[in-house]
Design a protein around this motif. Structure first.
Motif, PDB file in Angstrom:
ATOM      1  N   ALA A 199       5.936 -12.420   3.023  1.00 59.15           N
ATOM      2  CA  ALA A 199       6.234 -11.135   3.668  1.00 59.15           C
ATOM      3  C   ALA A 199       6.819 -10.159   2.651  1.00 59.15           C
ATOM      4  N   GLU A 200       7.680 -10.655   1.775  1.00 61.15           N
ATOM      5  CA  GLU A 200       8.260  -9.779   0.749  1.00 61.15           C
ATOM      6  C   GLU A 200       7.167  -9.203  -0.149  1.00 61.15           C
ATOM      7  N   LEU A 201       6.232 -10.053  -0.560  1.00 62.02           N
ATOM      8  CA  LEU A 201       5.141  -9.573  -1.406  1.00 62.02           C
ATOM      9  C   LEU A 201       4.318  -8.496  -0.698  1.00 62.02           C
ATOM     10  N   GLU A 202       4.029  -8.733   0.575  1.00 61.77           N
ATOM     11  CA  GLU A 202       3.225  -7.770   1.325  1.00 61.77           C
ATOM     12  C   GLU A 202       3.960  -6.448   1.534  1.00 61.77           C
ATOM     13  N   ILE A 203       5.242  -6.511   1.851  1.00 59.40           N
ATOM     14  CA  ILE A 203       6.018  -5.282   2.077  1.00 59.40           C
ATOM     15  C   ILE A 203       6.187  -4.516   0.766  1.00 59.40           C
ATOM     16  N   ARG A 204       6.470  -5.225  -0.319  1.00 59.82           N
ATOM     17  CA  ARG A 204       6.552  -4.553  -1.628  1.00 59.82           C
ATOM     18  C   ARG A 204       5.216  -3.896  -1.962  1.00 59.82           C
ATOM     19  N   GLY A 205       4.138  -4.612  -1.703  1.00 56.65           N
ATOM     20  CA  GLY A 205       2.812  -4.068  -1.966  1.00 56.65           C
ATOM     21  C   GLY A 205       2.545  -2.812  -1.157  1.00 56.65           C
ATOM     22  N   LYS A 206       2.978  -2.816   0.075  1.00 58.40           N
ATOM     23  CA  LYS A 206       2.743  -1.668   0.956  1.00 58.40           C
ATOM     24  C   LYS A 206       3.565  -0.448   0.540  1.00 58.40           C
ATOM     25  N   TYR A 207       4.843  -0.646   0.224  1.00 57.49           N
ATOM     26  CA  TYR A 207       5.737   0.479  -0.023  1.00 57.49           C
ATOM     27  C   TYR A 207       5.953   0.800  -1.501  1.00 57.49           C
ATOM     28  N   LEU A 208       6.114  -0.209  -2.326  1.00 50.57           N
ATOM     29  CA  LEU A 208       6.514   0.037  -3.713  1.00 50.57           C
ATOM     30  C   LEU A 208       5.355   0.097  -4.698  1.00 50.57           C
ATOM     31  N   ASP A 209       4.285  -0.666  -4.466  1.00 50.73           N
ATOM     32  CA  ASP A 209       3.165  -0.644  -5.406  1.00 50.73           C
ATOM     33  C   ASP A 209       2.556   0.745  -5.568  1.00 50.73           C
ATOM     34  N   PRO A 210       2.338   1.499  -4.484  1.00 45.48           N
ATOM     35  CA  PRO A 210       1.789   2.854  -4.676  1.00 45.48           C
ATOM     36  C   PRO A 210       2.717   3.761  -5.491  1.00 45.48           C
ATOM     37  N   ILE A 211       4.018   3.595  -5.297  1.00 47.51           N
ATOM     38  CA  ILE A 211       4.975   4.404  -6.063  1.00 47.51           C
ATOM     39  C   ILE A 211       4.924   4.003  -7.533  1.00 47.51           C
ATOM     40  N   THR A 212       4.871   2.694  -7.790  1.00 49.75           N
ATOM     41  CA  THR A 212       4.795   2.211  -9.173  1.00 49.75           C
ATOM     42  C   THR A 212       3.524   2.705  -9.843  1.00 49.75           C
ATOM     43  N   GLU A 213       2.407   2.670  -9.127  1.00 42.87           N
ATOM     44  CA  GLU A 213       1.142   3.170  -9.685  1.00 42.87           C
ATOM     45  C   GLU A 213       1.236   4.655 -10.007  1.00 42.87           C
ATOM     46  N   GLU A 214       1.908   5.406  -9.146  1.00 41.99           N
ATOM     47  CA  GLU A 214       2.106   6.842  -9.375  1.00 41.99           C
ATOM     48  C   GLU A 214       2.951   7.076 -10.628  1.00 41.99           C
ATOM     49  N   ILE A 215       4.003   6.276 -10.791  1.00 38.76           N
ATOM     50  CA  ILE A 215       4.877   6.405 -11.963  1.00 38.76           C
ATOM     51  C   ILE A 215       4.096   6.083 -13.240  1.00 38.76           C
ATOM     52  N   VAL A 216       3.329   4.997 -13.210  1.00 38.34           N
ATOM     53  CA  VAL A 216       2.539   4.609 -14.383  1.00 38.34           C
ATOM     54  C   VAL A 216       1.531   5.702 -14.729  1.00 38.34           C
ATOM     55  N   ALA A 217       0.857   6.246 -13.727  1.00 34.65           N
ATOM     56  CA  ALA A 217      -0.120   7.318 -13.967  1.00 34.65           C
ATOM     57  C   ALA A 217       0.554   8.537 -14.573  1.00 34.65           C
ATOM     58  N   SER A 218       1.741   8.861 -14.094  1.00 38.60           N
ATOM     59  CA  SER A 218       2.484  10.002 -14.629  1.00 38.60           C
ATOM     60  C   SER A 218       2.872   9.765 -16.087  1.00 38.60           C
ATOM     61  N   GLN A 219       3.310   8.540 -16.387  1.00 38.09           N
ATOM     62  CA  GLN A 219       3.677   8.215 -17.764  1.00 38.09           C
ATOM     63  C   GLN A 219       2.451   8.276 -18.674  1.00 38.09           C
ATOM     64  N   GLU A 220       1.311   7.808 -18.170  1.00 36.19           N
ATOM     65  CA  GLU A 220       0.081   7.871 -18.965  1.00 36.19           C
ATOM     66  C   GLU A 220      -0.316   9.320 -19.214  1.00 36.19           C
ATOM     67  N   ASP A 221      -0.138  10.179 -18.203  1.00 32.11           N
ATOM     68  CA  ASP A 221      -0.422  11.610 -18.381  1.00 32.11           C
ATOM     69  C   ASP A 221       0.479  12.208 -19.447  1.00 32.11           C
ATOM     70  N   GLN A 222       1.766  11.844 -19.425  1.00 28.72           N
ATOM     71  CA  GLN A 222       2.698  12.351 -20.432  1.00 28.72           C
ATOM     72  C   GLN A 222       2.308  11.864 -21.822  1.00 28.72           C
ATOM     73  N   GLU A 223       1.913  10.590 -21.922  1.00 26.70           N
ATOM     74  CA  GLU A 223       1.480  10.054 -23.214  1.00 26.70           C
ATOM     75  C   GLU A 223       0.226  10.773 -23.694  1.00 26.70           C
ATOM     76  N   ASP A 224      -0.701  11.032 -22.774  1.00 24.88           N
ATOM     77  CA  ASP A 224      -1.913  11.760 -23.140  1.00 24.88           C
ATOM     78  C   ASP A 224      -1.584  13.166 -23.603  1.00 24.88           C
ATOM     79  N   ASP A 225      -0.599  13.812 -22.953  1.00 23.01           N
ATOM     80  CA  ASP A 225      -0.173  15.148 -23.371  1.00 23.01           C
ATOM     81  C   ASP A 225       0.401  15.113 -24.793  1.00 23.01           C
TER      82      ASP A 225
END
Length: 181
Positions: free
Chosen positions: A67-93
């Protein structure tokens, strides 16, 4: 959870963090109970009897973990993916700025993404040089490619001497990192 939220949006309030935590905790509790109940039914069907105390405890622990894995996946994984994408954008800049700005290859060579083609060219032209020289050579070659300038392709080429001189100057001015103790 709080660190993930604040990494995405430092302005998030304590109330927002608490609210999300309570939502996640309630969903986790419901989900772990459902998973444990379903697993207990399967266990009972498979074994022909109710699980003993130890087995029931193991079922509950596995259900909580799943249940913890599923709840983390539902709520935190999208946020983590957003953070990683933002960091990659900054690195690309940073990468784009380093390649676009004259002389920046010399100031921040570590911001340059080096292609295998560039690595091979540097090794072919300056194989006997130091790692520091190569670091600058790779950054300069990527800058020259990005800005459409002429590249040295052989040691006899017109731009070889000019580029080599620029690299020797960069290497001579290099100051190695000294940790502060």
């Amino acid at each position: 959870m709080e660190a993930t939220l604040r990494a995405r949006a430092p302005e998030v309030t304590d109330a927002e963090v608490t609210s999300l935590y309570e939502t996640m905790l309630a969903e986790w509790s419901d989900l772990s109970d459902r998973i444990a109940h379903q697993t207990r039914i399967k266990w009972t069907t498979h074994h022909g009897r109710q699980p003993d105390g130890l087995s029931w405890g193991q079922i509950q622990e596995r259900a909580k973990y799943q249940a913890e894995l599923e709840i983390r996946g539902k709520y935190l994984d999208p946020i983590t993916e957003e953070i990683v994408a933002s960091q990659e954008d900054q690195e690309d800049d940073l990468y784009q700025q380093t390649l676009r700005t004259p002389g920046q290859w010399r100031e921040t060579p570590g911001h340059v993404h080096v292609s295998l083609e560039t690595q091979d060219l540097v090794k072919d032209l300056w194989e006997e040089e130091s790692a520091t020289f190569w670091m600058y050579a790779e950054a300069l070659i990527e800058h020259l490619k990005f800005t459409g300038q002429r590249l040295p392709h052989t040691r006899a080429g017109e731009s070889y001497e000019e580029v080599t001189q620029m690299l020797r100057e960069a290497e001579a001015a290099y100051i190695p990192y000294q940790p502060r103790v």
